[in-house]
Design an enzyme around this catalytic site. Structure first.
Site, PDB file in Angstrom:
ATOM      1  N   TRP A 108     -13.195   6.319  68.099  1.00 47.29           N
ATOM      2  CA  TRP A 108     -13.323   5.335  67.019  1.00 47.29           C
ATOM      3  C   TRP A 108     -14.259   4.185  67.420  1.00 47.29           C
ATOM      4  CZ3 TRP A 108     -11.746   9.121  64.907  1.00 47.29           C
ATOM      5  CH2 TRP A 108     -10.461   9.458  64.480  1.00 47.29           C
ATOM      6  N   ASN A 224     -13.589   9.217  59.116  1.00 45.38           N
ATOM      7  CA  ASN A 224     -12.667  10.239  59.598  1.00 45.38           C
ATOM      8  C   ASN A 224     -11.849  10.821  58.448  1.00 45.38           C
ATOM      9  OD1 ASN A 224     -10.970  11.729  61.516  1.00 45.38           O
ATOM     10  ND2 ASN A 224      -9.397  10.239  60.991  1.00 45.38           N
ATOM     11  N   GLU A 225     -12.046  12.114  58.182  1.00 41.35           N
ATOM     12  CA  GLU A 225     -11.288  12.899  57.206  1.00 41.35           C
ATOM     13  C   GLU A 225     -11.258  12.281  55.797  1.00 41.35           C
ATOM     14  OE1 GLU A 225      -7.449  13.763  58.933  1.00 41.35           O
ATOM     15  OE2 GLU A 225      -8.314  15.285  60.264  1.00 41.35           O
ATOM     16  N   TYR A 304      -6.089  22.605  62.103  1.00 41.84           N
ATOM     17  CA  TYR A 304      -4.742  22.468  62.645  1.00 41.84           C
ATOM     18  C   TYR A 304      -3.861  23.586  62.088  1.00 41.84           C
ATOM     19  CZ  TYR A 304      -6.225  17.968  64.386  1.00 41.84           C
ATOM     20  OH  TYR A 304      -6.900  16.980  65.070  1.00 41.84           O
ATOM     21  N   GLU A 343     -12.410  18.483  65.494  1.00 42.07           N
ATOM     22  CA  GLU A 343     -10.992  18.268  65.818  1.00 42.07           C
ATOM     23  C   GLU A 343     -10.266  19.601  65.732  1.00 42.07           C
ATOM     24  OE1 GLU A 343      -8.472  15.489  63.862  1.00 42.07           O
ATOM     25  OE2 GLU A 343      -9.951  13.862  63.867  1.00 42.07           O
ATOM     26  N   TRP A 385      -8.437  17.910  70.068  1.00 43.27           N
ATOM     27  CA  TRP A 385      -7.624  16.730  69.772  1.00 43.27           C
ATOM     28  C   TRP A 385      -6.293  16.899  70.495  1.00 43.27           C
ATOM     29  CZ3 TRP A 385      -8.569  12.312  66.866  1.00 43.27           C
ATOM     30  CH2 TRP A 385      -7.468  11.451  66.721  1.00 43.27           C
TER      31      TRP A 385
END
Length: 442
Positions: A108, A224-225, A304, A343, A385
């Site tokens: 970040w 981010n996302e 994920y 990620e 991640w």
């Protein structure tokens, strides 16, 4: 007064030492003046040569050779660099990663209104936090690790777009209290552009290099996302991506720009069936459309399987193959750009979890990326991640790994570093990586 022979010898010895010292001091003074007084001895040692990573077709290139990412996420680097007691963890992380042959860290470059905030309020910054980010960059340079800097969070952690909306609302300037107004409110866009410009033009207090001129930074990630569920057509987010990526390029035309997507396909896409659920088709994003913008240099996506798929391990791994192959194919055939899995991980809270399951996931991801790299395809690498170090229990999530304390995981990661480095000849095995790779063969 007459002097003894011993006194003369001592004086000559002192003069022999004195003149080189004067010479070095004179040289330093000359360099200092050449830099206009903006110089420190540390800077001399920080100026190790690095070239910018570029994109040629669907590949990353560095010094006219393909460049592949074997990397990791540590979102916490700036936050820990801001504290005197926690700062050594940043150094440990980079040193340990470098010894494993890891090439890129994603982290970040934002902290909006939270603890150790970088941006205290719109246009107001905390110098101590900025110096912490300076330190992260300096340590990355020392260890030869490149950085992907994410510029804002779609989620509320570390402020995110929610904080921007609150700032505008509190000042009586916001046109909506919806978090999605981040993407279309003119006041918020002004806030964010000012933030981006401040970061890109920041002069590092340790290296003396402006961020926009530092090749150790591989890329800027817009957000981010991102999700914009209030406009499932995707037009709002698409316009924002286009505007912000073009804005960055007006300030910094040296660095690459990516979005930070999860990688979902829109419901109208021919690939919608590859999504892990119907829910992921209505988020206002589309992997192909969003990345098909000239000022987006490479595509990135997340994965994920244990959070997205309620199946057994084998079925989750089958999803991994389809998900990764689909996005690499997109980069190859439609986008004509590199594709990075920025990620991925496996939660230790998953039912019946065993560390060997995580190793299987990592190895599968690595094998798919290596196969793509070996064939000069669009798969440009992956970032786990996440990695942490000892003493970080409160920052660790259920995905966190200290790889050098888990031999099987460590071996899988190092093997990938060695395989990617050997793709273009043994000459790419240098320094500590060469030693690590030689040991891994024994």
């Amino acid at each position: 007064m007459a002097m003894s022979h011993g006194s003369v010898r001592k004086m000559v010895a002192k003069k022999g030492l004195f003149f080189p010292i004067v010479g070095v001091a004179t040289l330093i003074t000359f360099i200092y003046m050449s830099f206009g007084g903006d110089f420190s001895v540390t800077n001399v040692f920080m100026q190790q040569h690095y070239s910018f990573v570029k994109v040629v077709g669907h590949q990353f290139m560095l010094d006219d050779k393909p460049f592949y990412i074997n990397g990791w996420n540590s979102y916490w680097l700036m936050d820990h660099a801001a504290g005197e007691s926690s700062r050594p963890r940043v150094k440990e992380m980079f040193q340990s990663a470098s010894k494993m042959g890891l090439t890129v860290s994603r982290t970040w470059a934002f902290n909006d209104g939270a603890y150790h905030a970088l941006q205290l309020s719109p246009g107001h910054f905390d110098e101590q936090s900025f110096q912490a980010l300076d330190y992260v960059i300096a340590e990355a340079r020392r260890n030869g690790v490149r950085l992907i800097f994410s510029l804002v969070n779609n989620l509320q952690a570390y402020g995110g777009k929610t904080q921007y909306v609150q700032w505008a609302w509190q000042e009586g300037l916001g046109i909506s209290s919806s978090n999605d107004s981040f993407f279309f409110d003119p006041t918020i866009q002004t806030y964010f552009k000012h933030y981006v410009k401040t970061v890109l033009t920041r002069k590092n207090t340790i290296t003396g290099i402006e961020y926009r001129d530092d090749p150790i930074i591989l890329a800027w990630e817009l957000i981010n996302e991102p999700r914009c569920m209030s406009d499932p057509s995707g037009d709002t987010l698409q316009d924002w991506i286009k505007e912000m990526s073009e804005f960055i390029k007006t300030i910094d035309d040296k660095h690459l720009v990516t979005i930070g997507l999860e990688g979902f396909y829109d419901s109208k896409s021919s690939k919608a069936s590859i999504n892990p659920s119907k829910f992921s088709t209505g988020l206002g994003t589309d992997f192909i459309r969003n990345n098909d913008i000239p000022t987006i240099d490479f595509a990135s996506f997340h994965m994920y399987p244990d959070k997205w798929i309620e199946d057994n391990l084998d079925e989750k791994l089958e999803f991994v193959k389809k998900w990764m192959s689909s996005h690499i194919e997109d980069g190859e055939k439609q986008l004509k750009k590199p594709v990075v899995l920025s990620e991925f991980g496996m939660s230790s809270h998953t039912k019946d979890f065993e560390p060997s399951h995580r190793d299987k996931l990592i190895k599968l991801v690595y094998d798919i990326m290596y196969k793509s790299a070996k064939r000069n395809k669009a798969g440009a690498g992956s970032l786990i991640w996440q990695f942490v170090v000892k003493g970080m229990e409160e920052y660790n999530d259920d995905f966190g790994v200290i790889p050098w304390e888990m031999q099987s995981t460590y071996n899988v990661i190092v093997a990938q570093s060695c395989k990617l480095a050997r793709l273009h000849g043994p000459s790419d095995l240098k320094g500590s990586l060469r030693d690590v790779c030689l040991r891994s063969q024994q």
